[in-house]
Motif scaffolding. Structure first.
Motif, short mmCIF file in Angstrom:
data_model
loop_
_atom_site.label_atom_id
_atom_site.label_comp_id
_atom_site.label_asym_id
_atom_site.label_seq_id
_atom_site.Cartn_x
_atom_site.Cartn_y
_atom_site.Cartn_z
N ASN A 143 53.99 27.53 -20.28
CA ASN A 143 52.93 27.66 -21.28
C ASN A 143 52.46 26.28 -21.74
O ASN A 143 51.25 25.99 -21.79
CB ASN A 143 53.45 28.48 -22.46
N THR A 190 48.72 24.61 -20.75
CA THR A 190 47.77 24.23 -21.79
C THR A 190 47.43 22.74 -21.71
O THR A 190 46.28 22.34 -21.84
CB THR A 190 48.36 24.56 -23.18
N ARG A 227 43.75 21.08 -20.92
CA ARG A 227 43.15 20.13 -21.86
C ARG A 227 42.76 18.84 -21.16
O ARG A 227 41.68 18.29 -21.40
CB ARG A 227 44.14 19.86 -23.00
N CYS A 229 41.00 27.58 -22.09
CA CYS A 229 42.04 28.46 -21.54
C CYS A 229 42.52 29.44 -22.60
O CYS A 229 42.35 29.23 -23.81
CB CYS A 229 43.21 27.64 -21.00
#
Length: 348
Positions: free
Chosen positions: A90, A94, A98, A104
């Motif tokens: 996770n 992310t 970014r 997302c």
């Protein structure tokens, strides 16, 4: 009157909710092209007759190509909390999005306990592609296999497009290191044989120990269930391996969590780690192996790498519809820390 929803239109048109959403709620040009012009016109006609009105979010989506991507975990909440890999994936997903300037979303869905339902990320039309982690069941598995028109890439599960860890090189390196440092009798705590990954790992260990001249008899082997009573399983594994006439001088243990329990149980028995018994974990992450005394020698996942590869594969699939390497293996890595010592020249 009851407000007409997307599901009503889909049922009247004889299509999936995803197909109806692609046509009515702003799917990408490439996604709409797969539906066909005549079919699109029919779906719009039926929607108009039923009085369907797109949501505000859907109207916004019509104005742009849908380049957002999602990460969908198929697992229950308890297992997500207990599995360090889900947390790391996770975070790295992310971070990768970014850095690449990609919007997302992340969600989870327990398809085992809700086999007749579908998660929103599969049907709401708010992402243009998905990364799938975990094992979908029931309607979710059928939908992905038969109806899903959205590009998706599986992580750590086989599929048409998948990114998976390759344990073989690092496991061989770990066993060669144990043999080179004077370890001759190997205990092995593996995961359950019903999973292909653990059968694969057992095959690697069997072939390498034979090649290296190490002993690893059946009484040195135990299969731990990842979702059963952890404390009981850890005790049973330690007793199975160490209550032998001549116990192992090194143990290969599945997961850092079980490895930590094994070290503690060995110490309660009066054995010193690594002086009497060396411990090597696999299916670990670096930060989990480091958060213990002694720090764990481990074969580790690199979620930074797997997240980056998975996102790039999904982007390629979304843009062109094809992928140069549809099934990618990401090597794991072996790191020596404090739970293995060079036994050569030491009194046995």
């Amino acid at each position: 009157m009851k407000r007409v929803c997307l599901k009503d239109v889909a049922e009247a048109a004889g299509v999936s909710a995803v197909t109806a959403s692609i046509v009515l709620n702003g799917g990408s040009t490439r996604s709409r092209a797969r539906v066909g012009a005549a079919r699109q016109e029919e779906i719009r006609r039926i929607a108009a007759e039923l009085g369907y009105r797109a949501s505000a979010a859907a109207r916004i989506l019509k104005c742009k190509e849908l380049n957002d991507i999602g990460l969908l975990f198929f697992e229950n909440a308890q297992n997500i909390r207990e599995h360090v890999g889900f947390t790391d994936l996770n975070i790295q997903f992310t971070r990768t999005c970014r850095e690449l300037g990609i919007r997302c979303q992340v969600d989870w869905f327990d398809s085992l306990h809700h086999p007749d339902e579908l998660p929103g990320l599969l049907t709401d039309g708010l992402v243009g592609g998905l990364l799938i982690a975990g094992n979908p069941n029931g309607e979710s598995e059928r939908f992905l296999r038969e109806q899903c028109r959205m590009p998706f890439v599986r992580i750590e599960e086989p599929g048409e497009y998948s990114v998976m860890f390759d344990p073989a090189p690092a496991l061989r390196e770990a066993l060669e290191y144990l043999a080179a440092t004077g370890h001759r009798r190997l205990g092995f705590v593996n995961g359950p044989a019903r999973f292909q990954r653990y059968r694969h790992i057992r095959g690697i260990v069997a072939s390498e120990t034979a090649r290296l001249g190490m002993e690893s008899p059946q009484e040195f082997y135990y299969e731990a269930e990842p979702y059963e009573d952890f404390s009981v399983d850890a005790v049973l594994a330690e007793r199975r391996l160490m209550d032998c006439g001549e116990p192992p001088d090194a143990v290969l243990v599945s997961s850092a969590v079980l490895g930590k329990a094994f070290v503690s149980l060995l110490q309660q028995r009066g054995l010193r780690v690594p002086l009497d018994v060396g411990v090597v974990c696999f299916e670990a992450t670096d930060w989990d192996a480091l958060k213990f005394v002694p720090r764990l020698t481990a074969v580790e996942y690199d979620y930074t790498e797997i997240a980056a590869h998975a996102v790039r594969m999904l982007q390629e699939l979304m843009k062109s519809g094809t992928v140069r390497e549809p099934r990618l293996l990401v090597p794991e890595r072996f790191t020596v820390r404090d739970t293995v010592i060079d036994r050569r020249g030491r009194k046995q």
